[in-house]
Design an enzyme around this catalytic site. Structure first.
Site, PDB file in Angstrom:
ATOM      1  CD  GLU A 194      -5.969   4.868   5.322  1.00  0.00           C
ATOM      2  OE1 GLU A 194      -5.261   4.129   4.505  1.00  0.00           O
ATOM      3  OE2 GLU A 194      -5.459   5.543   6.223  1.00  0.00           O
ATOM      4  NE  ARG A 225       5.765  14.973  10.613  1.00  0.00           N
ATOM      5  CZ  ARG A 225       5.413  13.653  10.212  1.00  0.00           C
ATOM      6  NH1 ARG A 225       4.994  12.884  11.314  1.00  0.00           N
ATOM      7  NH2 ARG A 225       4.496  13.482   9.132  1.00  0.00           N
ATOM      8  CG  HIS A 257      -4.373  10.556   3.574  1.00  0.00           C
ATOM      9  ND1 HIS A 257      -5.414  10.298   4.514  1.00  0.00           N
ATOM     10  CD2 HIS A 257      -3.346   9.768   3.870  1.00  0.00           C
ATOM     11  CE1 HIS A 257      -5.120   9.473   5.193  1.00  0.00           C
ATOM     12  NE2 HIS A 257      -3.839   8.889   4.944  1.00  0.00           N
ATOM     13  CB  THR A 300      -6.087   7.963   2.197  1.00  0.00           C
ATOM     14  OG1 THR A 300      -5.754   6.909   2.842  1.00  0.00           O
ATOM     15  CG2 THR A 300      -7.618   8.463   2.194  1.00  0.00           C
ATOM     16  CD  GLN A 319      -2.622   4.338  11.099  1.00  0.00           C
ATOM     17  OE1 GLN A 319      -4.031   4.179  11.199  1.00  0.00           O
ATOM     18  NE2 GLN A 319      -1.987   4.569  10.180  1.00  0.00           N
ATOM     19  CG  ASP A 376      -5.509   0.504   4.234  1.00  0.00           C
ATOM     20  OD1 ASP A 376      -5.765  -0.658   4.710  1.00  0.00           O
ATOM     21  OD2 ASP A 376      -4.549   1.213   4.151  1.00  0.00           O
ATOM     22  CB  THR A 428      -7.327  -4.799   2.116  1.00  0.00           C
ATOM     23  OG1 THR A 428      -6.696  -4.441   3.436  1.00  0.00           O
ATOM     24  CG2 THR A 428      -7.440  -3.737   1.319  1.00  0.00           C
ATOM     25  CD  GLU A 485      -7.563  12.920   5.233  1.00  0.00           C
ATOM     26  OE1 GLU A 485      -7.232  13.687   4.146  1.00  0.00           O
ATOM     27  OE2 GLU A 485      -7.673  11.409   5.080  1.00  0.00           O
ATOM     28  CD  GLU A 539      -5.391   3.344   0.165  1.00  0.00           C
ATOM     29  OE1 GLU A 539      -4.709   2.514  -0.913  1.00  0.00           O
ATOM     30  OE2 GLU A 539      -5.312   3.177   1.407  1.00  0.00           O
ATOM     31  CG  ASP A 560      -2.345   0.736   1.199  1.00  0.00           C
ATOM     32  OD1 ASP A 560      -2.392   1.263  -0.014  1.00  0.00           O
ATOM     33  OD2 ASP A 560      -2.673   1.119   2.166  1.00  0.00           O
ATOM     34  CE  LYS A 565      -3.251   1.927   7.769  1.00  0.00           C
ATOM     35  NZ  LYS A 565      -4.122   3.090   6.787  1.00  0.00           N
ATOM     36  NE  ARG A 575      -7.617   6.277  10.385  1.00  0.00           N
ATOM     37  CZ  ARG A 575      -7.000   6.257   9.117  1.00  0.00           C
ATOM     38  NH1 ARG A 575      -5.707   5.563   9.206  1.00  0.00           N
ATOM     39  NH2 ARG A 575      -7.492   6.291   8.209  1.00  0.00           N
TER      40      ARG A 575
HETATM   41 CA    CA Z   1      -3.711   3.268   3.105  1.00  0.00          CA
END
Ligand code: CA
Length: 417
Positions: A189, A133, A124, A350, A230, A223, A247, A364, A191, A117, A243, A227
């Site tokens: 996600e 950040r 994204h 994404t 993750q 996907d 899928t 998001e 994709e 992936d 993940k 979170r």
């Molecule tokens: Ca992904």
């Protein structure tokens, strides 16, 4: 053969809203529902499936051999199918080999040996990076390297397969230790997936000039992402159990031949953006190596389903927002000599855009869960609830050509065991 004016004797294929006009001809694997017969290859036409055996192609239960045949073989088969499905004098002969799509069970179209992936959706990458950040959302490698990780092929499932909410280790920031339990921040996600055709030999990179000869076609790809799992597991080696529980892909592989009218320029490098290194640069790829493929995600909760409220659209994305082209990701993945094999799957990452409603994940859309979405009927969602069905759709439209679609990649979320 010029195809843009072509019509099929399968009348449903000529309706403007159909995903599967004769210009599309995507490949899948099917069998009649409830029939004791082996799954086999078919091509979607309107609301029907033509058994590929009707044109002399015995595929078996996956399309890996067809994927391995390469572009000359695919082009030849496409010409045969265009003729078989447009010429009215052939209607009687071939209509015997049609199966209505609503009476068919669909399977994964290929046996997937490996799944990677990528992270090509730059908006994204910026949005996700900003959460961690704020001053430096994109890491310095992003504009040089098509970033990716190795996913898990065994849990790639076809549309319609339920998705079980994963259990996993999570740790709240203030907690002293993690706990094991159902993910509370389950996300999707939006994709695309690129299905590999002929592979390359171990130790022999694919040049960007020939990279698209290794791409059989494109599917929708969700996907699913936990979170909270993750956030705790990803440092320092990247996504793992957050993940790999599922899928979802769509059952129909839309070929690059069908997508040819929807090619577009590669994502522009502007200002101080670095020009890609030579092995990722090709004049034709820069000019038309992108694909204007639109894809959307809809959600229908259990309550909406019970009250017959139509699924609500959450995301509206386009592969135009990918920073890297399919040829660049194939060239990159093989640049170290790694071998791709027929049926391998490469996810785009994404595909968030910049417009409102174009973010391709709840992370998001809800600002990390802080701003829940309102659903029709009054429910709200920060993340996915049990019983929610997520439905991804895709379509290509352009002036002067017949629109084509991808069908669906859907899955209902079941409670954690
Ligand atoms: Ca992904």
């Amino acid at each position: 053969m010029q195809t843009h004016r072509l019509k099929s004797w399968v009348e449903s294929a000529n309706e403007p809203a159909s995903d599967f006009p004769i210009q599309n001809l995507p490949f899948g694997v099917f069998r009649r529902k409830g029939a004791k017969e082996a799954p086999r290859g078919g091509v979607a036409i309107g609301d029907q499936i033509l058994d590929l055996a009707a044109v002399g192609l015995k595929t078996g239960a996956n399309l890996n051999k067809l994927a391995a045949a390469g572009r000359p073989g695919w082009r030849q088969l496409r010409q045969v199918l265009l003729l078989a499905l447009s010429d009215k004098t052939k209607a009687k002969r071939f209509s015997r080999s049609l199966v209505p799509m609503n009476k068919a069970e669909l399977f994964l179209p290929v046996a997937i040996g490996d799944y990677s992936d990528f992270f090509t959706g730059i908006h994204h990458a910026l949005a996700a990076g900003r959460m961690f950040r704020p001053d430096n959302p994109l890491l310095p490698n992003y504009k040089w390297v098509p970033i990716g990780y190795h996913g898990r092929a065994s849990s790639v499932v076809v549309s319609g397969t339920p998705v079980v909410r994963p259990n996993g280790q999570t740790k709240a920031p203030e907690a002293a230790a993690p706990t094991l339990g159902p993910s509370r921040r389950l996300d999707y996600e939006v994709e695309l997936g690129f299905v590999i055709g002929p592979g390359n030999r171990l130790g022999q990179p694919v040049s960007i000039k020939h990279a698209l000869d290794h791409v059989f076609g494109v599917v929708l790809l969700n996907d699913w992402s936990a979170r909270d799992i993750q956030a705790w597991e990803s440092q320092p080696l990247g996504p793992f159990l957050a993940k790999s529980f599922a899928t979802t892909v769509s059952p129909w592989i839309v070929t690059l031949e069908a997508l040819a009218p929807f090619r577009c320029p590669a994502f522009p490098r502007i200002g101080e953006d670095p020009r890609p290194l030579p092995h990722l640069t090709d004049e034709a790829d820069q000019r038309k190596g992108g694909y204007a493929i639109g894809t959307e995600m809809y959600l229908q909760s259990a309550q909406m389903r019970a009250r017959k409220v139509a699924p609500a659209r959450l995301s509206r994305c386009s592969f135009r927002d990918a920073y890297w082209t399919p040829a660049q990701i194939v060239a990159h993945q093989t640049s170290n000599g790694c071998n791709l094999q027929p049926g391998d799957l490469l996810g785009s990452g994404t595909l968030s855009g910049t417009e409102p409603g174009s973010a391709g994940s709840l992370l998001e859309l809800t600002q990390g869960g802080k701003a829940p979405l309102q659903l029709p009927g009054g429910e709200t969602r920060a993340f996915i609830a049990d019983g929610d069905e997520l439905i991804q759709r895709g379509r290509c439209e352009a002036e002067g050509v017949v629109a084509i679609g991808f069908g669906e990649a859907s899955g209902i979320v079941r409670p954690a065991p």
